[in-house]
Design a protein around this motif. Structure first.
Motif, short mmCIF file in Angstrom:
data_model
loop_
_atom_site.label_atom_id
_atom_site.label_comp_id
_atom_site.label_asym_id
_atom_site.label_seq_id
_atom_site.Cartn_x
_atom_site.Cartn_y
_atom_site.Cartn_z
N ARG A 35 0.83 -1.22 0.00
CA ARG A 35 0.00 0.00 0.00
C ARG A 35 0.86 1.26 0.00
O ARG A 35 0.59 2.21 -0.73
CB ARG A 35 -0.93 0.00 1.21
N LEU A 94 -4.65 4.56 -0.62
CA LEU A 94 -4.14 3.34 -0.02
C LEU A 94 -5.08 2.27 -0.55
O LEU A 94 -6.15 2.03 0.01
CB LEU A 94 -4.17 3.42 1.51
N GLY A 96 -7.31 -0.87 -1.79
CA GLY A 96 -7.89 -2.01 -1.09
C GLY A 96 -9.31 -2.24 -1.57
O GLY A 96 -9.71 -1.77 -2.63
N CYS A 121 -2.72 -4.09 -6.61
CA CYS A 121 -4.05 -3.51 -6.37
C CYS A 121 -5.11 -4.59 -6.21
O CYS A 121 -5.90 -4.57 -5.25
CB CYS A 121 -4.43 -2.54 -7.49
N LEU A 124 -4.50 -6.62 -2.93
CA LEU A 124 -4.95 -5.92 -1.72
C LEU A 124 -6.47 -6.00 -1.60
O LEU A 124 -7.01 -6.23 -0.50
CB LEU A 124 -4.49 -4.47 -1.75
#
Length: 180
Positions: A35, A94, A96, A121, A124
């Motif tokens: 991240r 960040l 997620g 990406c 996550l």
């Protein structure tokens, strides 16, 4: 990012289809490194473009102190003054799981910068890490600098999610002098 920046490579390996299992502690560290790496890619692009101190259309602003997010109205005349006063700051992703928090020009820029990072990406997102945002700038009101002979000492405090190494790098690079 670990010795030699290897935590990002380890995160890629952990999130790949043929990943080996890692401990829960190691997994958390690698997800955090991934991240931070993605955030730094966007911040570097914004610095290079000269727009890291301004809000892009569709960009969530972060309110100082509370870290609350909101997307200002495009015609809000107070936004520039609030940016100058450090009351609000531009933000970076960040990545997620969850709905993207940015839209419009901001989301387009971030998608473009991270287009080659789909493994991280998607990994996550699949790992269930919640999408969030972090300020692109951090005020350091208590920064003190003291020069004592050949020793330069900095004293400061930073909020969570900020890194002293990044601040020191921004202040300038140094090299160790050697005696000849």
């Amino acid at each position: 990012f670990g010795a030699g920046g290897r935590n990002v490579a380890a995160a890629r390996a952990m999130l790949s289809p043929r990943a080996r299992r890692v401990s829960r502690t190691r997994r958390g560290l690698l997800l955090s490194a991934a991240r931070s790496h993605l955030f730094n890619r966007v911040l570097d692009a914004r610095i290079a473009a000269g727009n890291w101190l301004t809000l892009l259309p569709g960009e969530p602003a972060i309110l100082a102190g509370s870290r609350s997010l909101f997307v200002p109205e495009p015609d809000d005349a107070a936004v520039s003054e609030r940016l100058r006063a450090l009351d609000i700051s531009p933000s970076g992703p960040l990545p997620g799981a969850g709905e993207p928090l940015a839209h419009g020009a901001c989301a387009a820029l971030e998608r473009g910068v991270l287009a080659d990072e789909s493994l991280l990406c998607d990994g996550l997102r699949n790992a269930g890490v919640d999408a969030a945002r972090r300020p692109l700038r951090v005020p350091v009101p208590d920064l003190q600098c003291c020069l004592d002979g050949a020793t330069l000492t900095f004293r400061f405090s930073l909020p969570p999610g900020s890194y002293a190494t990044a601040l020191l790098d921004t202040l300038g690079r140094t090299t160790q002098a050697t005696a000849t």
